[in-house]
Design a protein around this motif. Structure first.
Motif, mmCIF file in Angstrom:
data_model
loop_
_atom_site.group_PDB
_atom_site.id
_atom_site.type_symbol
_atom_site.label_atom_id
_atom_site.label_comp_id
_atom_site.label_asym_id
_atom_site.label_seq_id
_atom_site.Cartn_x
_atom_site.Cartn_y
_atom_site.Cartn_z
ATOM 1 N N ALA A 50 69.291 37.503 93.208
ATOM 2 C CA ALA A 50 69.944 38.595 92.491
ATOM 3 C C ALA A 50 69.999 38.308 91.000
ATOM 4 C CB ALA A 50 71.344 38.821 93.043
ATOM 5 N N ALA A 51 70.231 37.060 90.636
ATOM 6 C CA ALA A 51 70.256 36.695 89.225
ATOM 7 C C ALA A 51 68.883 36.893 88.588
ATOM 8 C CB ALA A 51 70.712 35.251 89.066
ATOM 9 N N LEU A 52 67.832 36.557 89.303
ATOM 10 C CA LEU A 52 66.481 36.760 88.770
ATOM 11 C C LEU A 52 66.164 38.241 88.625
ATOM 12 C CD1 LEU A 52 64.543 33.991 90.696
ATOM 13 C CD2 LEU A 52 65.141 34.007 88.278
ATOM 14 N N ALA A 53 66.575 39.038 89.584
ATOM 15 C CA ALA A 53 66.348 40.482 89.495
ATOM 16 C C ALA A 53 67.145 41.082 88.346
ATOM 17 C CB ALA A 53 66.721 41.153 90.818
ATOM 18 N N GLU A 54 68.352 40.605 88.152
ATOM 19 C CA GLU A 54 69.185 41.114 87.056
ATOM 20 C C GLU A 54 68.614 40.702 85.705
ATOM 21 O OE1 GLU A 54 71.965 43.627 85.905
ATOM 22 O OE2 GLU A 54 71.605 43.126 87.986
ATOM 23 N N ALA A 55 68.006 39.522 85.632
ATOM 24 C CA ALA A 55 67.373 39.089 84.381
ATOM 25 C C ALA A 55 66.245 40.043 84.002
ATOM 26 C CB ALA A 55 66.852 37.668 84.522
#
Length: 73
Positions: A50-55
């Protein structure tokens, strides 16, 4: 005209990230329901994804703002 393009890029990046995080969360809930003892590992892996997608959404937002600021004048 360029400001509209910048706003569209920022909006599309946000939509893509939202869809990706939604799919990942749904799959994580399914996995936890099938194997509750692995909930900690599944949750931590989902949060990294999720953090990678949000980045990706943040990058799109920054590019959109830069287009609005530098090409919109």
């Amino acid at each position: 005209m360029f400001t509209a393009i910048g706003a569209a890029i920022a909006a599309l990046a946000g939509v893509g990230a939202g869809v990706g995080i939604g799919i990942a969360t749904g799959k994580a809930v399914e996995a936890i329901a099938r194997q509750p003892e692995a909930a900690g590992d599944i949750r931590s892996t989902m949060l990294i994804g999720a953090a990678l997608a949000e980045a990706t959404a943040v990058y799109g937002f920054v590019i959109g703002v830069l287009i609005i600021l530098f090409l919109g004048a």
